[in-house]
Design a protein around this motif. Structure first.
Motif, PDB file in Angstrom:
ATOM      1  N   ASP A  78     138.142  77.341  39.802  1.00 30.67           N
ATOM      2  CA  ASP A  78     139.237  76.615  40.415  1.00 30.67           C
ATOM      3  C   ASP A  78     140.391  76.096  39.369  1.00 30.67           C
ATOM      4  N   LEU A  79     140.183  75.738  37.924  1.00 37.20           N
ATOM      5  CA  LEU A  79     141.263  75.323  37.349  1.00 37.20           C
ATOM      6  C   LEU A  79     142.441  76.421  37.010  1.00 37.20           C
ATOM      7  N   GLU A 110     128.030  76.368  37.595  1.00 39.05           N
ATOM      8  CA  GLU A 110     128.932  75.314  38.099  1.00 39.05           C
ATOM      9  C   GLU A 110     130.106  75.276  36.924  1.00 39.05           C
ATOM     10  N   LEU A 111     130.047  75.511  35.784  1.00 39.36           N
ATOM     11  CA  LEU A 111     130.957  75.481  34.844  1.00 39.36           C
ATOM     12  C   LEU A 111     131.806  76.700  35.127  1.00 39.36           C
ATOM     13  N   GLU A 138     144.468  76.417  39.967  1.00 32.47           N
ATOM     14  CA  GLU A 138     145.466  75.023  40.048  1.00 32.47           C
ATOM     15  C   GLU A 138     146.491  75.463  38.947  1.00 32.47           C
ATOM     16  N   ARG A 157     132.126  78.167  38.066  1.00 29.60           N
ATOM     17  CA  ARG A 157     132.886  77.685  39.221  1.00 29.60           C
ATOM     18  C   ARG A 157     134.423  76.870  39.030  1.00 29.60           C
ATOM     19  N   TYR A 158     133.936  76.068  38.307  1.00 32.28           N
ATOM     20  CA  TYR A 158     135.102  74.888  38.003  1.00 32.28           C
ATOM     21  C   TYR A 158     136.108  75.575  37.090  1.00 32.28           C
ATOM     22  N   SER A 159     135.840  76.519  36.298  1.00 32.96           N
ATOM     23  CA  SER A 159     136.835  76.997  35.428  1.00 32.96           C
ATOM     24  C   SER A 159     137.740  77.985  36.424  1.00 32.96           C
ATOM     25  N   LYS A 212     134.936  67.055  32.578  1.00 36.40           N
ATOM     26  CA  LYS A 212     133.936  68.078  33.341  1.00 36.40           C
ATOM     27  C   LYS A 212     133.278  68.420  32.065  1.00 36.40           C
ATOM     28  N   ARG A 234     141.045  66.144  33.431  1.00 35.72           N
ATOM     29  CA  ARG A 234     139.735  66.376  34.481  1.00 35.72           C
ATOM     30  C   ARG A 234     138.695  67.533  33.654  1.00 35.72           C
ATOM     31  N   ARG A 235     139.531  68.366  33.190  1.00 34.44           N
ATOM     32  CA  ARG A 235     138.710  69.588  32.617  1.00 34.44           C
ATOM     33  C   ARG A 235     137.867  69.019  31.257  1.00 34.44           C
ATOM     34  N   THR A 245     129.453  68.583  31.251  1.00 37.25           N
ATOM     35  CA  THR A 245     128.600  69.620  31.137  1.00 37.25           C
ATOM     36  C   THR A 245     127.582  69.663  29.890  1.00 37.25           C
TER      37      THR A 245
END
Length: 466
Positions: A15-16, A8-9, A19, A11-13, A133, A129-130, A137
């Motif tokens: 996306d960041l 999950e981390l 963005e 995938r979020y990285s 998150k 937001r990072r 985590t």
């Protein structure tokens, strides 16, 4: 840990990153638009400056002609008209420059007071937001570790219990019983008397000659040198394996590859002979139709020789194909069987000996007398030996971990999954394949480059026998 935390981390990285890239592109676009407005304003400014200089020149020219008494009226009117045109152009350039300057100032204000602050605000929100998150985590990571710690503690307790339960006497006895070599100690070295033919006096000091029971002279063929040569090479130089025509001294998979390579080579040679025969027959037909080009009978010896070579090659191919079919049947049988729980004490035929030496003598310790080995057994093992070898599982000489999955569809190969741990029972002989055994007992060959191998410290191609 892998799916809920790390995955999950990651995938979020990603996306960041996407963005952040989008926000930076918006900033670059805003800066490019502002640069474009400044360029338009600067061009209008330079144009206004040029028009004003031209108007000043026209004014000077008109004043000079107007004060000149020798100038004609037409020249004065022409200079006056030119002055009017230049002045009008200067006024238009002035108005255009003023409009562009006002537009640039407005865009510059929007850029530094609206667009750029908004972009920085978006980047700041993204970073906040990072941070949130990352905090979540870290908490998930701590929860996973908290759940794992009791399991690790239980495993450690089990390791301590197992360590306390070690019985070194029992373990060593099992090892000795499983891997003992079967070598027998040599007999006493007999006395050989070389003074029997000497004439001696009847003196009391004469040394008596010891004799064997029954008065039989000791046979030098049974000396310790012969025994050492055939039996006691445990710590000496290992005997060389004979190189046989049918490669029967090699393991099944390597033997199959050697035979297949020889068949392919013979097939290529046979094809060359066939092509040569066809070419000679065509040439013979040409000579028969055109005798002036050559004698057809002169080609007959070469054609006969080619036909003889073809027959020899076909015979060789047939012989090697019969050996190949035999070894393929053995590989299939070996891959399908399951080894028994008892480990036999003798090295299988055509494999590594207990001392890491390669030997071709099957069951040498039990099938030949201690001092009279039959040399035929080294080259002509009977059918019973082959069956005995197939039922004799090889000892484990190490272990390996699968780096990649392997389907094992070919005969003699072993199916394995990624990260699966296997036992090694035969090292790579240079053909890129290692023989392994699963924990379930299934055996087969796997690609050496697909596994990470860890050999036992005391093994040299096989475990060290006691």
């Amino acid at each position: 840990m892998g799916h809920k935390v790390y995955g999950e981390l990651m995938r979020y990285s990603q996306d960041l990153k996407s963005e952040r890239k989008q926000h930076l592109q918006e900033g670059r676009k805003a800066q490019q638009y502002l640069d474009q407005c400044w360029k338009q304003m600067d061009n209008s400014k330079k144009k206004f400056e040029r028009e004003c200089k031209e108007a000043e020149k026209s004014q000077i020219s008109y004043d000079r002609l107007d004060n000149d008494i020798n100038a004609t009226k037409s020249e004065v009117e022409k200079a006056k008209s030119q002055l009017y045109l230049r002045t009008h152009s200067a006024d238009e350039s002035k108005n255009e420059y003023a409009a562009q300057l006002q537009n640039f100032n407005g865009e510059q204000w929007k850029h530094f007071n609206v667009a750029i602050p908004q972009i920085f605000k978006n980047l700041q929100d993204m970073d906040e937001r990072r941070t949130v998150k990352l905090g979540e985590t870290y908490r998930s990571f701590a929860d996973v570790e908290r759940r794992v710690v009791p399991i690790i503690s239980k495993c450690l307790e089990g390791m301590v219990t197992a360590a306390k339960a070690v019985d070194q006497r029992k373990d060593s006895a099992i090892v000795v019983e499983s891997f003992k070599s079967g070598f027998e100690p040599p007999g006493d070295y007999p006395f050989e008397d070389y003074s029997q033919n000497l004439s001696r006096t009847g003196s009391d000091n004469t040394i008596s000659t010891p004799k064997n029971e029954g008065g039989v002279k000791p046979d030098p063929k049974h000396s310790i040198s012969k025994t050492a040569k055939n039996k006691l090479w445990l710590f000496g130089k290992k005997p060389k394996a004979p190189s046989l025509e049918d490669f029967s001294h090699l393991p099944p998979e390597q033997r199959r590859k050697r035979l297949q390579a020889r068949i392919d080579e013979l097939s290529k040679e046979l094809q060359k002979e066939v092509d040569q025969r066809d070419a000679l027959n065509k040439m013979k037909d040409v000579y028969e139709k055109n005798p002036q080009m050559g004698d057809p009978q002169s080609l007959q010896p070469k054609i006969s020789e080619t036909m003889c070579n073809m027959e020899k090659l076909r015979s060789e191919i047939h012989k090697n194909e019969s050996w190949l079919s035999e070894v393929e049947g053995k590989v299939s049988t070996r891959g399908d069987r399951r080894p028994s729980a008892d480990v036999n004490h003798h090295a299988p035929h055509g494999r590594e000996s207990p001392e890491g030496s390669y030997t071709d003598v099957p069951n040498q310790e039990h099938r030949s007398p201690p001092h009279q080995p039959d040399p035929r057994q080294a080259h002509q093992p009977d059918e019973f030996d082959d069956e005995f070898d197939d039922d004799d599982p090889l000892p484990v000489i190490g272990h390996c971990k699968a780096l990649y999955s392997f389907n094992g569809q070919n005969e003699g190969t072993l199916l394995m999954k990624e990260n699966e741990v296997l036992y090694i029972i035969e090292e790579d002989k240079g053909d890129g394949w290692t023989r392994a055994r699963k924990q379930s007992g299934e055996e087969g060959y796997v690609p050496t480059s697909y596994v990470e191998i860890a050999m036992e410290k005391n093994s040299k191609g096989a475990v060290t026998y006691i």
